[in-house]
Design a protein around this motif. Structure first.
Motif, PDB file in Angstrom:
ATOM      1  N   PRO A  76       0.790  -1.237   0.000  1.00 29.26           N
ATOM      2  CA  PRO A  76       0.000   0.000   0.000  1.00 29.26           C
ATOM      3  C   PRO A  76       0.824   1.291   0.000  1.00 29.26           C
ATOM      4  O   PRO A  76       0.305   2.346  -0.358  1.00 29.26           O
ATOM      5  N   VAL A  77       2.094   1.206   0.367  1.00 29.27           N
ATOM      6  CA  VAL A  77       2.926   2.418   0.400  1.00 29.27           C
ATOM      7  C   VAL A  77       3.113   2.994  -1.008  1.00 29.27           C
ATOM      8  O   VAL A  77       3.403   4.174  -1.179  1.00 29.27           O
ATOM      9  N   ASN A  78       2.877   2.134  -2.029  1.00 21.66           N
ATOM     10  CA  ASN A  78       3.002   2.605  -3.426  1.00 21.66           C
ATOM     11  C   ASN A  78       1.951   3.642  -3.783  1.00 21.66           C
ATOM     12  O   ASN A  78       2.167   4.443  -4.688  1.00 21.66           O
ATOM     13  N   ILE A  79       0.792   3.594  -3.131  1.00 26.90           N
ATOM     14  CA  ILE A  79      -0.356   4.389  -3.592  1.00 26.90           C
ATOM     15  C   ILE A  79      -0.062   5.896  -3.703  1.00 26.90           C
ATOM     16  O   ILE A  79      -0.277   6.468  -4.760  1.00 26.90           O
ATOM     17  N   PRO A  80       0.451   6.557  -2.657  1.00 23.24           N
ATOM     18  CA  PRO A  80       0.668   8.007  -2.798  1.00 23.24           C
ATOM     19  C   PRO A  80       1.646   8.377  -3.916  1.00 23.24           C
ATOM     20  O   PRO A  80       1.530   9.453  -4.500  1.00 23.24           O
ATOM     21  N   PHE A  81       2.581   7.482  -4.234  1.00 28.14           N
ATOM     22  CA  PHE A  81       3.549   7.775  -5.298  1.00 28.14           C
ATOM     23  C   PHE A  81       2.911   7.659  -6.693  1.00 28.14           C
ATOM     24  O   PHE A  81       3.571   7.932  -7.693  1.00 28.14           O
ATOM     25  N   GLY A  82       1.637   7.286  -6.738  1.00 22.84           N
ATOM     26  CA  GLY A  82       0.896   7.286  -7.992  1.00 22.84           C
ATOM     27  C   GLY A  82       0.838   8.672  -8.610  1.00 22.84           C
ATOM     28  O   GLY A  82       0.774   8.831  -9.832  1.00 22.84           O
ATOM     29  N   LEU A  83       0.883   9.699  -7.755  1.00 23.70           N
ATOM     30  CA  LEU A  83       0.888  11.085  -8.247  1.00 23.70           C
ATOM     31  C   LEU A  83       2.101  11.340  -9.137  1.00 23.70           C
ATOM     32  O   LEU A  83       2.002  12.008 -10.165  1.00 23.70           O
ATOM     33  N   VAL A  84       3.251  10.818  -8.710  1.00 22.26           N
ATOM     34  CA  VAL A  84       4.492  10.989  -9.478  1.00 22.26           C
ATOM     35  C   VAL A  84       4.334  10.306 -10.838  1.00 22.26           C
ATOM     36  O   VAL A  84       4.662  10.886 -11.883  1.00 22.26           O
ATOM     37  N   ASN A  85       3.798   9.095 -10.815  1.00 17.56           N
ATOM     38  CA  ASN A  85       3.602   8.341 -12.048  1.00 17.56           C
ATOM     39  C   ASN A  85       2.601   9.041 -12.969  1.00 17.56           C
ATOM     40  O   ASN A  85       2.757   9.025 -14.193  1.00 17.56           O
ATOM     41  N   ALA A  86       1.575   9.674 -12.379  1.00 23.49           N
ATOM     42  CA  ALA A  86       0.598  10.411 -13.193  1.00 23.49           C
ATOM     43  C   ALA A  86       1.261  11.616 -13.869  1.00 23.49           C
ATOM     44  O   ALA A  86       0.994  11.907 -15.043  1.00 23.49           O
ATOM     45  N   VAL A  87       2.139  12.290 -13.142  1.00 23.98           N
ATOM     46  CA  VAL A  87       2.857  13.448 -13.707  1.00 23.98           C
ATOM     47  C   VAL A  87       3.721  12.999 -14.895  1.00 23.98           C
ATOM     48  O   VAL A  87       3.784  13.680 -15.925  1.00 23.98           O
ATOM     49  N   ILE A  88       4.342  11.825 -14.770  1.00 24.03           N
ATOM     50  CA  ILE A  88       5.159  11.284 -15.870  1.00 24.03           C
ATOM     51  C   ILE A  88       4.281  11.110 -17.115  1.00 24.03           C
ATOM     52  O   ILE A  88       4.657  11.513 -18.222  1.00 24.03           O
ATOM     53  N   GLY A  89       3.090  10.545 -16.905  1.00 16.85           N
ATOM     54  CA  GLY A  89       2.161  10.340 -18.018  1.00 16.85           C
ATOM     55  C   GLY A  89       1.775  11.655 -18.678  1.00 16.85           C
ATOM     56  O   GLY A  89       1.760  11.764 -19.909  1.00 16.85           O
ATOM     57  N   LEU A  90       1.493  12.673 -17.864  1.00 17.22           N
ATOM     58  CA  LEU A  90       1.093  13.973 -18.408  1.00 17.22           C
ATOM     59  C   LEU A  90       2.218  14.599 -19.227  1.00 17.22           C
ATOM     60  O   LEU A  90       2.008  15.033 -20.366  1.00 17.22           O
TER      61      LEU A  90
END
Lengths: 241, 186
Positions: B67-81
């Motif tokens: 579950p610690v991965n979840i907040p770092f999803g924001l970083v991954n979303a920024v990469i996509g953008l």
């Protein structure tokens, strides 16, 4: 069958995934609102005890890997934290307390999140995603079906490249070359599989009107939510009054 | 790109992210390499679906494993953008666009990820980077800046390698599968 296994099964079978997810989120928000270490410690003890009673001792196995990072946090901040002013040998007391406070918060959050995972079946979670949004449900199902095949593909490619003379234990530059040699075929195969899956979705009539599924909450779901709301309220009362 | 293909490519992107991260761990590489799928989805499907791929990668890994991965999803979303908008503007087949993507992401990812890492882990990662973090922290006395600066070199190598890898793959794909990546830089 022990008490833990009974309660774990009870939570798996009788409490809605949505209720468990909401309970986990409320607990995590509660933890994020607390700043004092004594207050965090009491909450962590309550959360770990409740998680062990409802999910079993297996929750401890999920927490143990984080103890190393907690130790590193306390060690690094005891040496290098800018707030250090009182020292015991090399170690700054303020840094130790900073590391300890963050460790408690991390462990409590990890426990709450893992409680949700341990008390929910993968199939229930997938169905819950599909109830939120049917496309999201399809994505989750596809990921869970492609992932094992691609893991196997990765292993096969690693073995094949290894028999062709690739050594995975040399220097960093060589390891990067190995990474590329393995990941490129895996990516290409995944893209091809995605195109095949899209044709299968078309054949299964995806995009036509589908029946939406609703689930009704039971007393056990409301009981779980009520208990975490009580925890949140007590904490808010302590923080603000 | 039809909706069915978008759904399956998002799933493929998530799987590639997970496999990429697992392989990097298996080879004991000091970089993450867990956003290749996000970049691929962003280049083919555009920035918003790329961001969704990144976010879902971390959410699903969080829900099913850690579950610690979840907040770092924001970083991954920024990469996509970032990668998606770059691909829309310039395509992803020349040598300059992956360089721009790598350089921008090497700063942007630590900028988004550091507050999360400082809040959850006090800036510590549990890896070799912690020594660099401790040295900068001792010298500068600033937790956020130290955690941010310590993350830049690994992110630079990670994002440049991932972006160039995607460029090579996009070049090899038939034109019908390239999506936004097909466009040539002006």
């Amino acid at each position: 069958m022990g008490l833990n296994q009974h309660s774990n099964l009870f939570f798996k079978n009788n409490v809605n995934v949505g209720a468990k997810f909401s309970a986990s989120v409320i607990i995590i928000v509660t933890i994020m609102l607390i700043s004092g270490w004594e207050h965090l410690l009491i909450n962590m003890i309550i959360i770990i005890t409740a998680a062990m009673l409802t999910a079993g001792n297996v929750i401890l196995k999920r927490i143990i890997p984080f103890l190393y990072i907690c130790f590193m946090m306390i060690l690094i901040h005891s040496i290098a934290n800018p707030a250090n002013s009182t020292y015991w040998h090399f170690f700054g007391i303020e840094g130790v307390m900073y590391g300890f406070r963050i460790s408690l918060r991390l462990l409590a959050i990890v426990t709450a999140a893992n409680w949700f995972i341990l008390t929910s079946d993968i199939s229930d979670i997938t169905a819950w995603f599909a109830r939120i949004n049917s496309d999201l449900g399809i994505i989750v199902s596809l990921v869970l079906s492609i992932l094992p095949a691609m893991k196997l593909q990765m292993k096969i490619t690693m073995d094949v490249q290894s028999t062709r003379g690739l050594d995975y234990n040399k220097n960093l530059f060589h390891k990067l070359k190995c990474y590329i040699a393995v990941i490129v075929p895996v990516i290409i195969k995944t893209i091809i599989r995605a195109h095949e899956m899209s044709r299968l979705l078309y054949l299964r009539g995806h995009g036509k009107k589908m029946k939406s599924i609703h689930s009704q909450w039971k007393i056990s779901d409301y009981a779980v939510i009520s208990s975490v709301i009580i925890l949140l309220s007590v904490n808010l009362w302590i923080i603000f009054f | 790109m039809n909706k069915r293909l978008s759904l399956t490519l998002i799933s493929a992107g998530i799987v590639i992210n997970i496999i990429g991260g697992l392989l990097a761990q298996a080879l004991k590489l000091p970089i993450f390499l867990d956003s290749i799928g996000t970049m691929l989805a962003a280049v083919i499907l555009g920035p918003w679906l790329g961001a969704l791929t990144g976010l879902l990668s971390n959410v699903l890994q969080g829900v099913f494993t850690d579950p610690v991965n979840i907040p770092f999803g924001l970083v991954n979303a920024v990469i996509g953008l970032v990668v998606g908008f770059l691909a829309m503007k310039r395509g992803f087949q020349d040598y300059i666009t992956p360089l721009i993507a790598g350089l921008v992401l090497a700063v942007l990812c630590p900028l988004v990820g550091t507050p999360i890492a400082v809040y959850l882990f006090g800036g510590v990662t549990g890896g070799g980077i912690d020594v660099v973090y401790a040295v900068i922290l001792k010298a500068s006395g600033k937790i956020f800046s130290s955690a941010f600066l310590a993350r830049i070199p690994a992110n630079l190598a990670d994002k440049l390698l991932s972006a160039y890898l995607i460029m090579v793959i996009i070049k090899k794909l038939p034109d019908s599968m390239k999506g936004y990546g097909a466009k040539s830089a002006q």
